[in-house]
Design a protein around this motif. Structure first.
Motif, PDB file in Angstrom:
ATOM      1  N   GLN A 149      42.999  86.766  27.308  1.00  0.00           N
ATOM      2  CA  GLN A 149      43.355  88.099  26.883  1.00  0.00           C
ATOM      3  C   GLN A 149      42.613  89.105  26.109  1.00  0.00           C
ATOM      4  O   GLN A 149      42.961  89.437  25.112  1.00  0.00           O
ATOM      5  CB  GLN A 149      44.798  87.556  25.835  1.00  0.00           C
ATOM      6  CG  GLN A 149      45.757  86.916  26.533  1.00  0.00           C
ATOM      7  CD  GLN A 149      47.070  86.701  25.468  1.00  0.00           C
ATOM      8  OE1 GLN A 149      46.860  86.680  24.489  1.00  0.00           O
ATOM      9  NE2 GLN A 149      48.115  86.705  26.243  1.00  0.00           N
ATOM     10  N   PRO A 150      41.146  89.190  26.868  1.00  0.00           N
ATOM     11  CA  PRO A 150      40.352  90.371  26.130  1.00  0.00           C
ATOM     12  C   PRO A 150      41.013  91.552  26.469  1.00  0.00           C
ATOM     13  O   PRO A 150      41.928  91.900  27.401  1.00  0.00           O
ATOM     14  CB  PRO A 150      39.292  90.109  27.080  1.00  0.00           C
ATOM     15  CG  PRO A 150      39.563  89.742  28.344  1.00  0.00           C
ATOM     16  CD  PRO A 150      40.829  88.642  28.071  1.00  0.00           C
ATOM     17  N   ARG A 151      40.747  92.644  25.504  1.00  0.00           N
ATOM     18  CA  ARG A 151      41.193  94.037  25.559  1.00  0.00           C
ATOM     19  C   ARG A 151      40.557  94.737  26.794  1.00  0.00           C
ATOM     20  O   ARG A 151      41.164  95.332  27.637  1.00  0.00           O
ATOM     21  CB  ARG A 151      41.004  94.621  24.341  1.00  0.00           C
ATOM     22  CG  ARG A 151      41.506  96.234  24.430  1.00  0.00           C
ATOM     23  CD  ARG A 151      41.278  96.746  22.947  1.00  0.00           C
ATOM     24  NE  ARG A 151      39.617  97.122  22.846  1.00  0.00           N
ATOM     25  CZ  ARG A 151      39.137  97.951  23.028  1.00  0.00           C
ATOM     26  NH1 ARG A 151      39.542  98.821  24.009  1.00  0.00           N
ATOM     27  NH2 ARG A 151      37.856  98.130  22.987  1.00  0.00           N
ATOM     28  N   LYS A 152      39.413  94.296  26.872  1.00  0.00           N
ATOM     29  CA  LYS A 152      38.546  94.907  28.057  1.00  0.00           C
ATOM     30  C   LYS A 152      37.398  94.016  28.497  1.00  0.00           C
ATOM     31  O   LYS A 152      37.029  93.162  27.675  1.00  0.00           O
ATOM     32  CB  LYS A 152      37.926  96.153  27.342  1.00  0.00           C
ATOM     33  CG  LYS A 152      37.073  97.265  28.721  1.00  0.00           C
ATOM     34  CD  LYS A 152      36.431  98.142  28.092  1.00  0.00           C
ATOM     35  CE  LYS A 152      37.244  99.055  27.266  1.00  0.00           C
ATOM     36  NZ  LYS A 152      36.610 100.569  26.780  1.00  0.00           N
ATOM     37  N   LEU A 153      37.353  93.902  29.822  1.00  0.00           N
ATOM     38  CA  LEU A 153      36.298  92.904  30.411  1.00  0.00           C
ATOM     39  C   LEU A 153      35.414  93.873  31.295  1.00  0.00           C
ATOM     40  O   LEU A 153      35.554  94.314  32.271  1.00  0.00           O
ATOM     41  CB  LEU A 153      37.013  92.041  31.370  1.00  0.00           C
ATOM     42  CG  LEU A 153      36.021  90.896  32.131  1.00  0.00           C
ATOM     43  CD1 LEU A 153      35.459  90.106  31.060  1.00  0.00           C
ATOM     44  CD2 LEU A 153      36.781  89.843  32.629  1.00  0.00           C
ATOM     45  N   ILE A 154      34.115  93.575  30.729  1.00  0.00           N
ATOM     46  CA  ILE A 154      32.883  94.494  31.474  1.00  0.00           C
ATOM     47  C   ILE A 154      31.997  93.124  31.907  1.00  0.00           C
ATOM     48  O   ILE A 154      31.798  92.321  31.359  1.00  0.00           O
ATOM     49  CB  ILE A 154      32.156  95.121  30.521  1.00  0.00           C
ATOM     50  CG1 ILE A 154      32.892  95.958  29.417  1.00  0.00           C
ATOM     51  CG2 ILE A 154      31.132  95.990  31.213  1.00  0.00           C
ATOM     52  CD1 ILE A 154      33.895  97.025  30.208  1.00  0.00           C
ATOM     53  N   LEU A 155      31.597  93.620  33.163  1.00  0.00           N
ATOM     54  CA  LEU A 155      30.753  92.571  33.869  1.00  0.00           C
ATOM     55  C   LEU A 155      29.595  93.337  34.127  1.00  0.00           C
ATOM     56  O   LEU A 155      29.276  94.600  34.365  1.00  0.00           O
ATOM     57  CB  LEU A 155      31.069  92.318  35.353  1.00  0.00           C
ATOM     58  CG  LEU A 155      30.180  91.380  36.217  1.00  0.00           C
ATOM     59  CD1 LEU A 155      29.811  90.044  35.642  1.00  0.00           C
ATOM     60  CD2 LEU A 155      30.601  91.297  37.685  1.00  0.00           C
ATOM     61  N   ALA A 156      28.245  92.903  33.456  1.00  0.00           N
ATOM     62  CA  ALA A 156      27.077  93.548  33.472  1.00  0.00           C
ATOM     63  C   ALA A 156      25.918  92.641  33.833  1.00  0.00           C
ATOM     64  O   ALA A 156      25.657  91.616  33.531  1.00  0.00           O
ATOM     65  CB  ALA A 156      26.869  93.908  31.976  1.00  0.00           C
ATOM     66  N   VAL A 157      25.244  92.988  34.791  1.00  0.00           N
ATOM     67  CA  VAL A 157      24.111  92.352  35.619  1.00  0.00           C
ATOM     68  C   VAL A 157      22.841  93.385  35.668  1.00  0.00           C
ATOM     69  O   VAL A 157      23.098  94.684  35.969  1.00  0.00           O
ATOM     70  CB  VAL A 157      24.494  91.845  36.505  1.00  0.00           C
ATOM     71  CG1 VAL A 157      25.471  90.629  36.538  1.00  0.00           C
ATOM     72  CG2 VAL A 157      25.131  92.670  37.792  1.00  0.00           C
ATOM     73  N   PRO A 158      21.764  92.836  35.531  1.00  0.00           N
ATOM     74  CA  PRO A 158      20.633  93.902  36.086  1.00  0.00           C
ATOM     75  C   PRO A 158      20.526  94.229  37.564  1.00  0.00           C
ATOM     76  O   PRO A 158      20.307  95.344  37.806  1.00  0.00           O
ATOM     77  CB  PRO A 158      19.485  92.979  35.868  1.00  0.00           C
ATOM     78  CG  PRO A 158      19.779  91.900  34.718  1.00  0.00           C
ATOM     79  CD  PRO A 158      21.340  91.547  35.015  1.00  0.00           C
ATOM     80  N   VAL A 159      20.949  93.324  38.268  1.00  0.00           N
ATOM     81  CA  VAL A 159      20.864  93.791  39.945  1.00  0.00           C
ATOM     82  C   VAL A 159      22.087  92.862  40.545  1.00  0.00           C
ATOM     83  O   VAL A 159      22.497  91.630  40.346  1.00  0.00           O
ATOM     84  CB  VAL A 159      19.665  93.206  40.489  1.00  0.00           C
ATOM     85  CG1 VAL A 159      19.253  91.861  40.284  1.00  0.00           C
ATOM     86  CG2 VAL A 159      19.229  93.799  42.141  1.00  0.00           C
ATOM     87  N   ASP A 173      37.297  95.666  34.200  1.00  0.00           N
ATOM     88  CA  ASP A 173      37.566  97.021  33.613  1.00  0.00           C
ATOM     89  C   ASP A 173      36.257  98.032  33.883  1.00  0.00           C
ATOM     90  O   ASP A 173      36.488  99.010  33.975  1.00  0.00           O
ATOM     91  CB  ASP A 173      37.901  96.919  32.319  1.00  0.00           C
ATOM     92  CG  ASP A 173      39.174  96.304  32.078  1.00  0.00           C
ATOM     93  OD1 ASP A 173      40.312  96.794  32.515  1.00  0.00           O
ATOM     94  OD2 ASP A 173      38.988  95.250  31.353  1.00  0.00           O
ATOM     95  N   ASP A 174      35.179  97.330  34.143  1.00  0.00           N
ATOM     96  CA  ASP A 174      34.208  98.077  34.234  1.00  0.00           C
ATOM     97  C   ASP A 174      32.871  97.214  34.795  1.00  0.00           C
ATOM     98  O   ASP A 174      32.864  96.065  34.489  1.00  0.00           O
ATOM     99  CB  ASP A 174      33.396  98.929  33.110  1.00  0.00           C
ATOM    100  CG  ASP A 174      32.646 100.277  33.548  1.00  0.00           C
ATOM    101  OD1 ASP A 174      32.172 100.287  34.520  1.00  0.00           O
ATOM    102  OD2 ASP A 174      32.220 100.881  32.430  1.00  0.00           O
ATOM    103  N   LEU A 175      32.064  97.779  35.687  1.00  0.00           N
ATOM    104  CA  LEU A 175      30.804  97.085  36.166  1.00  0.00           C
ATOM    105  C   LEU A 175      29.459  97.824  35.981  1.00  0.00           C
ATOM    106  O   LEU A 175      29.618  99.131  36.259  1.00  0.00           O
ATOM    107  CB  LEU A 175      30.892  96.961  37.605  1.00  0.00           C
ATOM    108  CG  LEU A 175      29.795  96.231  38.428  1.00  0.00           C
ATOM    109  CD1 LEU A 175      29.222  94.768  37.932  1.00  0.00           C
ATOM    110  CD2 LEU A 175      29.787  96.191  40.051  1.00  0.00           C
ATOM    111  N   VAL A 176      28.673  97.266  35.166  1.00  0.00           N
ATOM    112  CA  VAL A 176      27.249  97.907  34.745  1.00  0.00           C
ATOM    113  C   VAL A 176      26.280  97.287  35.111  1.00  0.00           C
ATOM    114  O   VAL A 176      26.104  95.854  35.122  1.00  0.00           O
ATOM    115  CB  VAL A 176      27.262  97.798  33.180  1.00  0.00           C
ATOM    116  CG1 VAL A 176      25.895  98.755  32.867  1.00  0.00           C
ATOM    117  CG2 VAL A 176      28.580  98.734  32.382  1.00  0.00           C
ATOM    118  N   CYS A 177      25.374  97.850  36.234  1.00  0.00           N
ATOM    119  CA  CYS A 177      24.246  97.624  36.786  1.00  0.00           C
ATOM    120  C   CYS A 177      23.036  98.357  36.555  1.00  0.00           C
ATOM    121  O   CYS A 177      23.031  99.602  36.713  1.00  0.00           O
ATOM    122  CB  CYS A 177      24.589  97.306  38.289  1.00  0.00           C
ATOM    123  SG  CYS A 177      25.621  96.259  38.756  1.00  0.00           S
TER     124      CYS A 177
END
Length: 237
Positions: A149-159, A173-177
């Motif tokens: 139950q996280p409020r927001k789940l962000i996946l973050a990877v360099p590549v 919720d968001d993907l950051v690359c």
């Protein structure tokens, strides 16, 4: 080459995540290599660092050929098309999974010791790896995190491979690359130094970040950083 090594990748990735610092996130990294990247992200965001352990499931008799993955929390994802195409039975999958669960539990004990997993309820969680090709272990990790139950789940990877990025966006919720190259090849192709990370290095980085948080006046327990900062209000290094 985009990155000198995983430390460099973590610093570059942290720059893309600066806007999440005010949300007091927790960083969960996929061992082993993702922990090196995650350590730099956690430091930059003044965030606690922990792991979510996942393991690839290999095809029976061909363990290097992935058919899915498992993660903490009894999560399992399968490449159903491949499973059907190879004629793999549920019993065969269960045998492979049982073996990988043993290794998964070993790694949890090695990395976390007897501490409970962090409480993720109503937290912003940033899931970090050193790169995604097929993304199957990240998918399993996401499946394991969601019930917490996280409020927001962000996946973050360099590549990340562009096709994989598109497939994963709907699950988070968001993907950051830093980069999503169309012609991907392999994660290691984007690093000048992509040497294997050891269990000892993973454990050392987790303990170092834990000590840094405690030195900054933050309680580091099952809530993984829910405690108050020091009286000055700053949680910094």
């Amino acid at each position: 080459m985009l990155f000198i090594d995983r430390l460099d990748a973590g610093r570059q990735l942290a720059g893309r995540l600066a806007s999440f610092r005010s949300e007091r996130p927790i960083v969960l990294a996929l061992p082993r290599g993702g922990v090196v990247v995650g350590y730099e992200v956690a430091r930059a965001l003044d965030a606690p660092l922990d792991v979510v352990v996942a393991r690839k499931l290999g095809a029976p008799y061909y363990p290097e050929f992935g058919i899915g993955a498992i993660a903490e929390g009894d999560a399992r994802v399968l490449d159903e098309r491949t499973v059907r195409g190879l004629g793999i039975s549920e019993k065969q999958i269960e045998r492979v999974e049982a073996e990988e669960r043993l290794e998964l539990e070993r790694r949890i004990r090695r990395y976390r010791g007897d501490r409970p997993p962090p409480d993720l309820r109503n937290r912003t969680v940033i899931l970090v790896d050193d790169g995604l090709a097929t993304g199957v272990t990240a998918r399993a990790a996401i499946e394991g995190i969601r019930p917490r139950q996280p409020r927001k789940l962000i996946l973050a990877v360099p590549v990340c491979a562009e096709e994989t990025a598109q497939a994963l966006r709907a699950q988070i919720d968001d993907l950051v690359c830093v980069a999503t190259p169309f012609e991907f090849q392999a994660v290691g192709a984007w690093y000048s130094n992509f040497e294997q990370t050891s269990d000892e290095e993973v454990h050392a980085l987790l303990e170092r970040r834990r000590r840094e948080m405690e030195a900054a006046g933050v309680e580091v327990g099952s809530g993984a950083g829910r405690g108050r900062s020091n009286p000055g209000g700053k949680i910094g290094m």
